[in-house]
Design an enzyme around this catalytic site. Sequence first.
Site, PDB file in Angstrom:
ATOM      1  N   GLU A 173       0.806  -1.133  -0.064  1.00  0.00           N
ATOM      2  CA  GLU A 173      -0.021  -0.056   0.087  1.00  0.00           C
ATOM      3  C   GLU A 173       0.757   1.182  -0.051  1.00  0.00           C
ATOM      4  O   GLU A 173       0.556   2.072   0.877  1.00  0.00           O
ATOM      5  CB  GLU A 173      -0.962  -0.082   1.139  1.00  0.00           C
ATOM      6  N   GLU A 292      -5.682  -8.246  -0.688  1.00  0.00           N
ATOM      7  CA  GLU A 292      -6.322  -7.667   0.707  1.00  0.00           C
ATOM      8  C   GLU A 292      -7.850  -7.585   0.440  1.00  0.00           C
ATOM      9  O   GLU A 292      -8.098  -6.592  -0.478  1.00  0.00           O
ATOM     10  CB  GLU A 292      -5.614  -6.553   1.371  1.00  0.00           C
TER      11      GLU A 292
HETATM   12  O1  AHR Z   1      -5.517  -5.646   6.656  1.00  0.00           O
HETATM   13  C1  AHR Z   1      -5.128  -4.722   7.546  1.00  0.00           C
HETATM   14  C2  AHR Z   1      -4.639  -3.607   7.004  1.00  0.00           C
HETATM   15  O2  AHR Z   1      -5.156  -3.050   6.003  1.00  0.00           O
HETATM   16  C3  AHR Z   1      -2.960  -3.982   6.453  1.00  0.00           C
HETATM   17  O3  AHR Z   1      -1.929  -4.058   7.337  1.00  0.00           O
HETATM   18  C4  AHR Z   1      -2.762  -3.026   5.560  1.00  0.00           C
HETATM   19  O4  AHR Z   1      -2.113  -3.372   4.241  1.00  0.00           O
HETATM   20  C5  AHR Z   1      -4.410  -2.589   5.022  1.00  0.00           C
HETATM   21  O5  AHR Z   1      -4.552  -1.113   5.199  1.00  0.00           O
END
Ligand code: AHR
Length: 503
Positions: A173, A292
Site C-alpha cells: 500500500e 487484501e
Molecule cells: O489488513 C489490515 C491492514 O489493511 C493492512 O495492514 C494494510 O495493508 C491495510 O490497510
Amino acid sequence: MLTARLTIDPHFTVGTVNRRLFGSFVEHLGRCVYDGIYEPGHETADDEGFRGDVIELVKELGVSAIRYPGGNFVSGFRWEDSVGPVAERPRRLDLAWHSTETNEVGLHEFSSWLRKVDSELMLAINLGTRGTLEALDILEYCNITSGTALSDQRIANGATDPFGVAMWCLGNEMDGPWQLGHRSAEDYGKIASRTAKAMRQVDPSLELVVCGSSSAHMPTFGEWERVVLTHTYEDVDYISCHAYYEEKDGDLASFLASAVDMDRFIESVVATADHVKAVLGSDKTINISFDEWNVWYIERYHGVDKIEGLDNWPVAPRLLEDAYSVADAVVFGSLLISLLKHADRVTSASLAQLVNVIAPIMTEPGGPAWRQTTFFPFAVTSRLATGRALEVKLETPTYATTVYGEVPVVDAVATSDPETGLTSVFLVNRSQTDEVTVTISVPALGDVAVREAHTLADADSTASNTLADRERVGLVKNTSVSVVGDEVTVVLPPISWTAISLG
Ligand code: AHR
C-alpha cells in the site's frame, strides 16, 4: 416471491480457477500471530508452540497461499530480526500498529507452520523504510540453496532446504499516506522497477506483485496504477488490489451490493493495465493479485482500539477483532463470486486476514477456537470452485441502492471441473425481504444430480458466532433444490449465500 433464471454452459469459460484465489494473509498485527496461530502454553499447542485447533481450522478453510508478514507492518520490518536464536532476537517497535514485535515467530517458524497447514508462502518485502539491497538479501536467504553468506546463515539457523518462495510483493500500500515510507506513484514505480529487475537477476522465474491502490476510493486511484505500471510493466507479473467493505450509516441495501464495487474495481484495473500494455506495445499481460479483501468495520470502530503513548507499546493487543454477522458473510460470499467472475485476470487473492484480526477464525487465549460466519462461504467455495470459471447468463430482478444505483438482487457464478465432472454454482440473494426462486438451466450438462446444496441465512441477519455461542450460525442443507429435466430449481432465502454442487 421473486424469480431469477441462470443459464450455465461449460463451453463458455472465463478462465481457469487458480488455486491461489483462495489465499489468505497473516500479518504481525494484534493477535493474528501471537495468541492466534501461536500460543505455546495452549493445550493443543505442538512442540513448536503452534495451536493445533487453529491448524485444523485453517486446513478446513482450504487456504492455498498466505501473504506474510504484512500489511502495514512490513514497511517497518527488518527481516534479519526474525531469524536466528529466538532468545537473541530484538524486540522492536511496530509503528504501524503501535505495538511491540517480539520476533518470537519469524521466517523459519512461519515456514514450518505453513507446512503444517499445506500452504504456500507469499512474501512481502519492505519497500517503505528499506530498499533493493535488503530485498536481495532476504531473497538470497530464502531461495539460494547454499554456499553464500546468507544461504549458509539460513542453514546454520536450521533450514537446510531453501524456502523456495515463488511469489513476492514489492512493498505494501505505498499509495497510502499512513504507510511508513509512503511515496508518489513516480517514486514508487522507480524503486519497484529497480528492485524487481535486481530480484530477477537472482531468479528470472520469480512472480512479482507491484502495489496498486489500497482502495478504489483513493484520490490517486487509476492514475496510480497507470504511472506505476508504466515504470514496472515489463518487470512484474501482477498488480495488487485491496478492498474492504462495511455497512455505513445503516445502509444495508448498499452494503449487500458491495460486490458491484469489487466488479467495477477489478474491471477498472484490468482496463488500466491493458491501456499501459497498448501504450508500451507489450505482448505481456499483467494480472491482478487481490491480496487484501474482506468486510472490515473500519469506520464503525475507528479509533476504538487505537493505542497511543510514548511508553505504551503492548505485545499482541486485541486489534481489529470484528465479529461477523450473517449479512457480513453474505457480502463476503458475494466478494468470492466477484473474484471467480474475473478468474481470467484475478489469478491470486488473499483474504485479509486469517486469525483474530478481521478473520474467519477466532481464538481465546487458553480457550477455544471457532469459526466466524465468513468461514463458511470461504471453506465451501475453496473446496467446490475447481476447474474453470464459467460465464453465466443471469436474468434477475434489480433493486435501488443509494451508493451503486440499480443492482441485481441475485448474483451468481459457476465453475466446471472436467477432471471431477462436477459443476458448482454459487449464488447470493441480496433482498432483505423476499425469497428468490432461481431456475438454473443446464441443458449442456446432460443428466445432473445434486451432490451438495448449502445455504447460509438466518432469520436474524445480525447473528454471529461468539466465544459465548460459538456455533450460533452455520451452514444448513438447502432442501429446496430439485432437478426436473435439464433445470435445477432452488429457493434462496432473503439475505443468503448458497452453493450447489451438481454431478
Ligand atoms: O489488513 C489490515 C491492514 O489493511 C493492512 O495492514 C494494510 O495493508 C491495510 O490497510
